[in-house]
Enzyme design. Structure first.
Site, PDB file in Angstrom:
ATOM      1  CE  LYS A   9      77.768  13.776  18.285  1.00 22.28           C
ATOM      2  NZ  LYS A   9      78.149  14.722  20.131  1.00 22.28           N
TER       3      LYS A   9
ATOM      4  N   GLY B 176      74.831  19.450  26.672  1.00 23.18           N
ATOM      5  CA  GLY B 176      74.657  20.896  26.957  1.00 23.18           C
ATOM      6  C   GLY B 176      74.083  21.304  28.246  1.00 23.18           C
TER       7      GLY B 176
ATOM      8  CB  ALA C 250      75.592  14.600  25.322  1.00 27.98           C
ATOM      9  N   GLY C 251      75.992  15.609  28.808  1.00 21.89           N
ATOM     10  CA  GLY C 251      75.833  15.464  29.811  1.00 21.89           C
ATOM     11  C   GLY C 251      76.935  15.659  30.680  1.00 21.89           C
TER      12      GLY C 251
ATOM     13  CB  ALA D 111      81.378  20.064  23.166  1.00 19.63           C
TER      14      ALA D 111
END
Lengths: 286, 68
Positions: A128, A189, A215-216, A237
């Site tokens: 990644k 995040g 992300a987001g 995550a």
């Protein structure tokens, strides 16, 4: 499982938390099971990729990985702390593959170097690729990112770049030979969801490689929207690891990704300005 | 000789190899999921036993941690 506060009614309905809910109710069996995400010729068992960052403990992370149903988890590479428990033990117990990231790199040179170290450490050519522009936004530096992607593809890596939601950059990355493109929904995040759904849909139209929304994501509806927009998968995550109940949110994400995928394939109704009655207009007794 | 291992200065035997440095740090001979950089360049596992760092060299021993 480290989950607390599970109601008895919920347990009765679905067996045990983390167990499989009744997946096939109301549709043809096997529809999702046969519709699998393939990256660089390899089939993944789930369209959800779980990032491991932010978990409060390895136990909480393990419960979340299992509940998510993922087959691929990201890890970062850092200096060895001999006293720290091994993250790879958790990964191995869960039977999932590792996707190393290049988090923390600000230049193509740093990212390429870290990717090579990751390949040596984990015996995988998948990476990644992250090249960050600044520490406040953690937004990708698109110029450095494309440079790093070109070098790593040349070095034989399977490159999954974390990128902006710019369709042109996504195209450049695909042209460079990346195995997928991973546009952001919002800053890492932030939990802000997908700030520019139109661009995500454009990226899906523009490139032929898999598009993973990365992300987001804040909650399940964000993951479902990504899939409804046509994304091939979702990487998240913090939305899980920093949730009050990570394993519960991991299961929600699994269901959301499945739901969004089915909804995308089902063909939604067009948006209309005015109402369209669904009950018969005739036959009333007056 | 003196090496900088994971940002800490360490006195090691002049004949020490990368394999020795890794074993001293990790506590076991061949830790899983570990990569080594010598002055920033990757040292493949197969070369650990033959690679001898020089006085003043920087060695980084890296492994997996949680990360998105």
């Amino acid at each position: 499982m480290a989950e607390t506060g599970t109601s008895a009614a919920r347990s009765d309905a679905w067996g045990v938390w983390g167990g499989n809910p009744p997946r096939n109710r109301g549709r043809q069996p096997g529809e999702l099971e046969t519709d699998q995400l393939t990256i660089a010729g390899e089939q993944l068992p789930s369209r959800l990729i779980l990032g491991t960052g932010g978990a409060t403990s390895h136990a909480a992370l393990e419960a979340a990985i299992r509940a998510s149903g993922t087959g691929l988890v990201t890890v970062a590479l850092r200096r060895l702390d001999p006293g720290a428990p091994s993250l790879l033990d958790v990964v191995e117990r869960c039977g999932v593959r590792v996707l190393p990231n290049t988090a923390g790199c600000y230049t193509a040179t740093e990212a390429v170097r870290l990717a090579h170290l990751a390949r040596e450490a984990f015996d995988t050519a998948w990476v990644k690729l992250e090249v960050i522009g600044d520490e406040e936004t953690l937004l990708p530096d698109a110029v450095e990112l494309v440079t790093a992607a070109e070098r790593l593809v040349e070095d034989g890596f399977t490159v999954l770049p974390y990128t902006t939601d710019d369709p042109i950059i996504a195209q450049r990355l695909a042209d460079a030979g990346c195995a997928a493109v991973m546009p952001l929904g919002a800053p890492i995040g932030s939990g802000l969801g997908i700030r520019n759904p139109h661009n995500i849909a454009l990226i899906r139209q523009k490139v032929t490689v898999p598009v993973i929304l990365d992300a987001g994501i804040g909650t399940a509806s964000d993951a479902a929207l990504a899939m409804e927009l046509g994304c091939d998968g979702v990487l998240l995550a913090s939305a899980v690891t920093r949730a009050e109940h990570p394993a519960r949110m991991a299961e929600a994400m699994r269901l959301a990704v499945d739901a969004g995928r089915l909804a995308h394939a089902a063909g939604r109704i067009p948006r209309r300005l005015y109402a369209t009655a669904s009950s018969p207009t005739g036959g009333l007794p007056w | 000789m003196q090496l900088v291992v994971n940002a800490v200065t360490a006195d090691v035997d002049d004949a020490a190899t990368i394999a020795d440095v890794v074993r001293d740090l990790a506590g076991i001979a061949e830790p899983r999921g570990v990569a080594v950089a010598l002055n920033g360049a990757v040292v493949p596992k197969a070369s650990w036993a033959e690679t001898r760092p020089a006085d003043g060299d920087t060695i980084d021993v890296l492994t997996a941690v949680q990360g998105g």
